[in-house]
Scaffold this active site. Structure first.
Site, short mmCIF file in Angstrom:
data_model
loop_
_atom_site.label_atom_id
_atom_site.label_comp_id
_atom_site.label_asym_id
_atom_site.label_seq_id
_atom_site.Cartn_x
_atom_site.Cartn_y
_atom_site.Cartn_z
N LYS A 32 0.83 -1.21 0.00
CA LYS A 32 0.00 0.00 0.00
C LYS A 32 0.87 1.26 0.00
CE LYS A 32 -2.33 1.77 3.73
NZ LYS A 32 -2.37 3.24 3.76
N ASP A 60 -3.51 4.18 -2.33
CA ASP A 60 -4.46 4.72 -1.34
C ASP A 60 -4.52 6.23 -1.44
OD1 ASP A 60 -6.21 4.80 0.75
OD2 ASP A 60 -4.70 4.46 2.31
#
Ligand code: C5P
Length: 232
Positions: A32, A60
């Site tokens: 991420k 993200d």
């Protein structure tokens, strides 16, 4: 190996992020990248990370804007080919649908209620009802607009799992192995509890990355220890 673990690359140092991938990719398939990393290193940073190993990207960016702008922003990252791209479900049906239409190959991932918001904060910004109820409602809205993944608190996973189809991936941060510190996470579950509640992927950071201070090998072992009960 199909791992449910997503490692949060929460560092502002590119070489450190590359080392984390090198040391953990035996146990982790998705990494991420958040706004901090992306605004600092951009797409070149991601290209550089990919030199460290083969992985799928969780981008993200938590997009939240008018549909036309979200559509354009989503189109702008198509060449990066993330597996997941986050948008705020509270941006509304048309906004989520615009992201889905702009990137049909990407799992548009709707963030429901930020776990940093208390019930009081939610009322202050105009939400009525409990955070779980709001998260369920936003998850249903996002899925009906074409989102195929949902980010939610581990405490909301089972309620959301009941109302969304089985092919929708539920992704939860805030998990802690029982031997780990909870750090600043307030309402945690163990990885196994979260998966048993219906989570498909777990976003995890410090329970793995804090071992970097000891060694890369310690970090590798921490990731393997967390994965082990989930795949056996
Ligand atoms: O270190 P830790 O395991 O707490 O990291 C969790 C990751 O998930 C961090 O990148 C954090 O920003 C993210 N996250 C979270 N809670 C949310 C949404 C994202 O902890 N509600």
């Amino acid at each position: 190996m199909s791992s449910p673990l997503i490692l949060a690359l929460d560092t502002d140092d590119l070489d450190t992020a590359k080392s984390w991938i090198e040391f953990t990719h035996d146990s982790i398939g998705v990494y991420k990248i958040g706004l901090e990393f992306f605004l600092k290193f951009g797409r070149h940073g991601i290209t550089s990370l990919r030199e460290a190993g083969d992985f799928q990207l969780f981008l993200d960016l938590k997009l939240h804007d008018i549909p036309n702008t979200v559509s354009g922003a989503t189109s702008s990252i198509l060449d990066i080919a993330p597996k997941f791209l986050t948008v705020h479900a509270s941006g509304g049906r048309a906004m989520v649908a615009a992201a889905v239409a702009a990137a049909p190959e990407v799992s548009i991932t709707a963030v429901t209620i930020l776990t940093s918001l208390s019930e009081e904060d939610l009322h202050e910004v105009g939400f009525s009802g409990s955070s779980v109820k709001s998260a369920v409602r936003l998850a249903q809205l996002a899925v009906s607009a074409g989102a195929t993944s949902i980010v939610c608190s581990p405490l909301e996973v089972s309620a959301i799992r009941e109302v969304v189809p089985p092919h929708i991936w539920l992704i939860t941060p805030g998990v802690r192995p029982s031997e780990s510190s909870t750090d600043d996470q307030k309402r945690t579950m163990t990885p196994l509890e979260a998966v048993e509640s219906g989570a498909n992927f777990l976003v995890i950071g410090r329970p793995i990355t804090s071992h970097w201070a000891t060694s890369g090998q310690a970090m590798r072992e921490a990731a393997a220890r967390i994965l082990e009960p989930l795949i056996s």
